[in-house]
Motif scaffolding. Structure first.
Motif, mmCIF file in Angstrom:
data_model
loop_
_atom_site.group_PDB
_atom_site.id
_atom_site.type_symbol
_atom_site.label_atom_id
_atom_site.label_comp_id
_atom_site.label_asym_id
_atom_site.label_seq_id
_atom_site.Cartn_x
_atom_site.Cartn_y
_atom_site.Cartn_z
ATOM 1 N N THR A 147 0.830 -1.208 0.000
ATOM 2 C CA THR A 147 0.000 0.000 0.000
ATOM 3 C C THR A 147 0.860 1.252 0.000
ATOM 4 O O THR A 147 0.595 2.217 -0.741
ATOM 5 N N THR B 195 0.934 3.778 -3.254
ATOM 6 C CA THR B 195 0.493 5.150 -3.004
ATOM 7 C C THR B 195 1.648 6.130 -3.178
ATOM 8 O O THR B 195 1.491 7.200 -3.778
ATOM 9 N N ILE C 258 -3.592 6.749 4.897
ATOM 10 C CA ILE C 258 -2.372 5.965 4.641
ATOM 11 C C ILE C 258 -1.426 6.052 5.829
ATOM 12 O O ILE C 258 -0.746 5.078 6.174
#
Length: 585
Positions: free
Chosen positions: A201, A205, A323
């Motif tokens: 992730t 990102t 995030i």
């Protein structure tokens, strides 16, 4: 007196001998290559994967931190190759302790085993302390504030307060490890999977918000408040020296894969699965470090990084709060896997040393229900829990590094000893005619097929001399204006490498894995490990010597007498050991 000294020296040199046809073990064989690779990867990829890249990039290497990780990964891979060959040779629990016991001797083996104990105890305690503090930081240090007011400890070398939360974490992990290997590795696999998801992730990102121009910043465009610490800008703002200094720091981010070497009696197919997992784990760790450091230095200029929490900081600046919390939770998973990896090997080392009698034999007791060294697990967990509760571990972390580096060095040396040992050539097909290149001095044996007694002596002497010269070379590299002495020593090291290369080696075709380019790879590994050991401060060496003295007192007053090799050897549990009345536990 002379007889006592002779017997003591004989005890120092006595080695185990393998019975390669016996693979019996009281432990449960349940680990496949996937679980082993996950264990090695998880124990290595701790909180460092989220912190180390930013800390090294900010003031040491800049965006070239990816090169630093590559160099450090290469050095770690050399050690992994040496461990992998021994795993293929010796499918036993005990890691570098057993490896050196087979090839070098009992005294060196005890030294390594004793330092592995220190490494794993401090490693487990340190990770537990880090996990407790990290979780507490998410609640604005509520627990720390309360404990400081209720039970302060105003002692310089102790923590500010007793960390009962860290104690509870170690206790919970000890219970998990004591329940069984398959259960604890299943939990570890789950944590590793969650950690990998978190890193994926972050990388995906971060790639979206990356700017390649951050790798080629013009020095003129660096803000005034950063110019004093930003170097020369560009990809490598601190030059080659910065890249190498960064590699030395990044090397410690690869420590942990050696826990796989303690799984020799719990792997389903140890001669195949452990070598492969030892090769795969460092590769996966490098890919993780490379990806993380790439997106981090592309998202934000290196000189603006937060050295303590780079990813939460950079995602806060970009407005990606969700995030940021994913990273925070992922760090908890990473610390859990590191904690399992740090605490898992120690009971196996105690079990191996207890089985051999060089430590108390109660450590060799196997619980018939869980098929784990339960007593050793409880004792090691208790010591780690006490350390993490009352001690400030900041000054002790380097001791974990010195123990690991020493183990790496001995394993690489042991690979050479076994490869050139004439005793290991017994049973192999000997040449019917003496090679014409074997001269009286026996220096050039290129024509010989297998080691002889004389070539083995030459090999051992050259390995010993190489170790001493390499140690002196690494020490002189710390000083200035040493070009001429270093050139001379470098020439000597090269000559010793060529001399050893000329000696005949044992046949390793039957092994599932063997180190290529012998003796170059083991020698380079030894040199790198010695160089990194020289980087440690003198206080670490003093504490290291004190720990050794404690261990040697145990060895001289208990281990020498109770060692399984103290009497006429017999075959027992796959290794030649002494037959004693107290071997049953």
């Amino acid at each position: 007196m002379a007889m006592s000294c002779a017997r003591l020296l004989s005890a120092f040199r006595r080695c185990k001998q393998l019975d390669t046809n016996d693979h019996t073990t009281p432990l449960k064989r349940c680990l496949g290559i996937l679980s082993l690779t996950a264990l090695g990867t998880g124990s290595t990829l701790g909180l460092g994967v989220y912190v180390l890249a930013g800390a090294v990039a900010k003031t040491v290497a800049g965006p070239a931190v990816i090169v630093s990780f590559l160099i450090a990964g290469f050095a770690s891979a050399l050690a992994a190759l040496c461990y992998a060959e021994f795993a293929a040779r010796i499918p036993k629990a005990g890691s570098a302790y057993v490896y050196s016991y087979v090839s070098v001797g009992e005294f060196v083996a005890f030294t390594i085993g004793w330092n592995l104990i220190l490494e794993y105890i401090i490693g487990g305690a340190g990770v537990a302390k880090g996990l407790a503090l990290y979780i507490d930081s998410l609640t604005n240090y509520t627990m720390a504030t309360a404990m400081r007011s209720v039970a302060p400890m105003n002692i310089v070398f102790l923590a500010d307060y007793p960390d009962f939360f860290a104690f509870a974490l170690v206790a919970a992990m000890t219970v998990l490890l004591g329940i069984g290997v398959s259960e604890s590795t299943t939990v570890n696999n789950l944590f590793v999977g969650l950690n990998v998801f978190t890193m994926a992730t972050v990388v995906i990102t971060g790639a979206i918000y990356s700017d390649p121009n951050n790798w080629k910043i013009d020095p003129a465009n660096i803000p005034e408040e950063y110019k004093s610490v930003a170097g020369e800008g560009g990809f490598a703002p601190f030059g080659v020296a910065g890249i190498m200094a960064g590699a030395a720091k990044c090397f410690y981010g690869y420590i942990g894969f050696d826990c796989l070497a303690t799984c020799g009696e719990e792997a389903k197919n140890p001669k195949r699965d452990i070598p492969w997992s030892m090769v795969l784990a460092p590769i996966l760790v490098f890919l993780a470090y490379f990806s993380i450091s790439t997106v981090l230095t592309m998202m934000l200029p290196y000189y603006m990084q937060d050295a303590d929490a780079p990813f939460p900081y950079v995602f806060t600046l970009t407005g990606l709060t969700a995030i940021k919390w994913i990273v925070s939770i992922g760090a908890i998973f990473a610390l859990c896997t590191s904690m399992i990896g740090a605490m898992f090997p120690l009971p196996r080392v105690l079990y191996a040393m207890g089985s051999d009698g060089v430590l108390f034999r109660s450590f060799a007791a196997i619980n018939p229900k869980t098929k784990t060294p339960l007593f050793a697990t409880i004792v090691s967990g208790l010591f780690a829990a006490i350390l993490t509760t009352i001690f400030n571990l900041d000054q002790l972390i380097d001791m974990m590094s010195i123990g690991t580096l020493l183990a790496y060095t001995i394993v690489a040396t042991s690979v050479l000893v076994l490869r050139y040992d004439n005793e290991d050539a017994e049973g192999q097909e000997q040449p019917a005619i003496k090679p014409p290149t074997e001269t009286a001095s026996n220096v050039n044996l290129l024509g010989a097929k297998l080691p002889t007694e004389r070539s083995a002596i030459i090999a051992k002497v050259s390995i010993t001399v190489f170790f001493v010269v390499a140690l002196v070379t690494c020490a002189l590299m710390m000083l200035d204006n040493m070009v001429i002495p270093l050139s001379i020593l470098g020439a000597i090291l090269l000559a010793l490498t060529v001399l050893l290369y000329m000696q005949p080696k044992n046949n390793v075709d039957k092994l599932y894995f063997s180190v290529p380019l012998v003796p170059i790879i083991p020698y380079v590994s030894v040199f790198i490990n010695l160089y990194l050991m020289m980087q440690l401060d003198y206080q670490t060496w003093v504490r290291f010597v004190i720990w050794l003295i404690i261990g040697y007192l145990i060895y001289f007053f208990y281990g020498v007498k109770h060692s399984s090799l103290n009497v006429e050897p017999v075959i027992n549990n796959g290794l030649k050991e002494g037959k004693r009345d107290d071997t049953k536990v």
